[in-house]
Write an enzyme that holds these catalytic residues in place. Structure first.
Site, PDB file in Angstrom:
ATOM      1  N   ALA A  72       3.695  -1.319   4.101  1.00 52.27           N
ATOM      2  CA  ALA A  72       2.880  -2.348   4.773  1.00 52.27           C
ATOM      3  C   ALA A  72       3.249  -3.769   4.341  1.00 52.27           C
ATOM      4  CB  ALA A  72       1.378  -2.098   4.571  1.00 52.27           C
ATOM      5  N   ASP A 104      -2.298  -1.519  10.441  1.00 46.81           N
ATOM      6  CA  ASP A 104      -2.476  -1.450   8.979  1.00 46.81           C
ATOM      7  C   ASP A 104      -3.132  -2.708   8.406  1.00 46.81           C
ATOM      8  OD1 ASP A 104      -1.300   1.001   8.775  1.00 46.81           O
ATOM      9  OD2 ASP A 104       0.629   0.267   8.005  1.00 46.81           O
ATOM     10  N   LYS A 108       0.855  -1.206   0.000  1.00 46.24           N
ATOM     11  CA  LYS A 108       0.000   0.000   0.000  1.00 46.24           C
ATOM     12  C   LYS A 108       0.878   1.239   0.000  1.00 46.24           C
ATOM     13  CE  LYS A 108       0.665   1.514   4.443  1.00 46.24           C
ATOM     14  NZ  LYS A 108       1.659   2.531   4.669  1.00 46.24           N
ATOM     15  N   ALA A 111      10.297  -2.538   6.191  1.00 49.44           N
ATOM     16  CA  ALA A 111      10.376  -1.288   6.970  1.00 49.44           C
ATOM     17  C   ALA A 111      10.477  -0.091   6.032  1.00 49.44           C
ATOM     18  CB  ALA A 111      11.568  -1.325   7.939  1.00 49.44           C
TER      19      ALA A 111
HETATM   20  O1  C5P Z   1      -0.281  -1.362  15.293  1.00 54.92           O
HETATM   21  P1  C5P Z   1       1.164  -1.578  14.991  1.00 54.92           P
HETATM   22  O2  C5P Z   1       1.751  -2.711  15.786  1.00 54.92           O
HETATM   23  O3  C5P Z   1       1.444  -1.699  13.543  1.00 54.92           O
HETATM   24  O4  C5P Z   1       1.911  -0.255  15.453  1.00 54.92           O
HETATM   25  C1  C5P Z   1       3.302  -0.188  15.646  1.00 54.92           C
HETATM   26  C2  C5P Z   1       3.599   0.964  16.563  1.00 54.92           C
HETATM   27  O5  C5P Z   1       3.246   2.195  15.933  1.00 54.92           O
HETATM   28  C3  C5P Z   1       2.784   0.952  17.852  1.00 54.92           C
HETATM   29  O6  C5P Z   1       3.442   0.265  18.859  1.00 54.92           O
HETATM   30  C4  C5P Z   1       2.671   2.418  18.200  1.00 54.92           C
HETATM   31  O7  C5P Z   1       3.856   2.848  18.811  1.00 54.92           O
HETATM   32  C5  C5P Z   1       2.629   3.087  16.838  1.00 54.92           C
HETATM   33  N1  C5P Z   1       1.271   3.427  16.359  1.00 54.92           N
HETATM   34  C6  C5P Z   1       0.613   4.505  16.922  1.00 54.92           C
HETATM   35  N2  C5P Z   1      -0.611   4.880  16.455  1.00 54.92           N
HETATM   36  C7  C5P Z   1      -1.201   4.203  15.445  1.00 54.92           C
HETATM   37  C8  C5P Z   1      -0.546   3.098  14.848  1.00 54.92           C
HETATM   38  C9  C5P Z   1       0.697   2.742  15.333  1.00 54.92           C
HETATM   39  O8  C5P Z   1       1.131   5.159  17.851  1.00 54.92           O
HETATM   40  N3  C5P Z   1      -2.384   4.609  14.989  1.00 54.92           N
END
Ligand code: C5P
Length: 286
Positions: A104, A140, A9, A100
């Site tokens: 995504a 995501d 994405k 990274a």
């Molecule tokens: O949800 P995910 O594990 O992909 O998110 C990785 C990190 O990104 C989370 O631990 C958080 O620190 C940050 N994050 C956030 N707000 C979001 C999505 C992700 O702070 N809406």
């Protein structure tokens, strides 16, 4: 055995509205699937999860974990937990999306596993159940389950489907260096953006097919954060724009820069970033 495709994405625009009580950030972002994809095969096994991965096609692929930390593996575990049944699965994953990179790559593998296990075991879970499982794996993942063009809000899991946008060609330039999402959010909080993208207006412009007006409004509040760590992003954007890109913007928390263009300018845009050290991928809106 079944096959699944996990498409990457890009974020056409990305805004952070604030920090929530749970520590996550409130988002408003338009997410768009592109054709660049990882390939997966899923097979039934008696129990548990078995993951095989070929990441030889991507730079740094040897660093991706092939254990329970891998999002594909985690998705299978969350799927089993949700169903309350040990639906055993062997996952064979061929990585083509850089890691990274703000594309995504890991989340889309997780989404493909969730869709795939639903098909493999003929469970007929609904799209919203599949998204719920996805949300337990990462912010995501629900979007990656659905794909297309969506406004994502909340943590990223509140999705509104938008009309598909024109099938532009997409040139991706992934500079050297990786950005962790958690680091990007933390750094953003130390210096939040003063200018925010007008997402409601952008949605209306896209709906009316007023692409040039929408492109002028596209922005990503993570860009300034990522540029501090990977300054070449500025260079990639200006080179792509000078070569005829309609818009050039960083995706997600970085550091990949995408350019949208008509097919005739693809070669010129991809050549324009030669010598910057960035890996280039030519794809299209899906
Ligand atoms: O949800 P995910 O594990 O992909 O998110 C990785 C990190 O990104 C989370 O631990 C958080 O620190 C940050 N994050 C956030 N707000 C979001 C999505 C992700 O702070 N809406």
């Amino acid at each position: 055995m079944i096959k699944e495709i996990g498409r990457a994405k890009i974020n056409l625009t990305l805004d952070i509205l604030g920090v929530r009580a749970d520590g996550y950030h409130e988002l408003s972002t338009i997410m768009q699937t592109v054709a660049l994809a990882d390939e997966l095969e899923l097979k039934k096994i008696s129990s548990g999860v078995n993951l095989k991965m070929d990441a030889s096609r991507i730079k740094g692929g040897e660093k991706i974990s092939v254990d329970e930390k891998n999002l594909a593996w985690r998705a299978a575990v969350e799927f089993q937990k949700f169903c309350g049944k040990d639906f055993g699965v062997e996952i064979s994953l061929i990585k083509k999306i850089p890691v990274a990179a703000g594309l995504a790559g890991g989340s889309t593998d997780a989404a493909a596993v969730i869709r795939g296990m639903n098909r493999l075991y003929e469970l007929n879970l609904t799209e919203s159940e599949l998204c719920e499982i996805g949300g337990r794996v990462g912010s995501d993942v629900p979007f990656c389950v659905i794909g297309g063009t969506c406004l994502a809000e909340g943590r990223g899991e509140i999705l509104t489907k938008l009309a598909p946008i024109k099938n532009f060609s997409v040139v991706l330039a992934k500079p050297d260096g990786e950005i962790s999402t958690a680091w990007a959010y933390k750094t953003y909080d130390e210096n939040p953006a003063k200018i925010h993208p007008p997402n409601a207006e952008i949605i209306e412009q896209l709906k009316r097919g007023e692409y040039d007006a929408a492109f002028k409004n596209f922005s990503n509040v993570f860009e300034d954060v990522a540029i501090k760590k990977i300054p070449v992003i500025v260079d990639l954007k200006s080179k792509m724009l000078a070569a005829g890109a309609k818009v050039a913007l960083m995706s997600g928390s970085g550091a990949t820069v995408f350019a949208l263009t008509d097919e005739k300018s693809v070669k010129k845009i991809s050549s324009s970033v030669e010598g910057t050290g960035a890996q280039v991928f030519i794809t299209k809106i899906f």
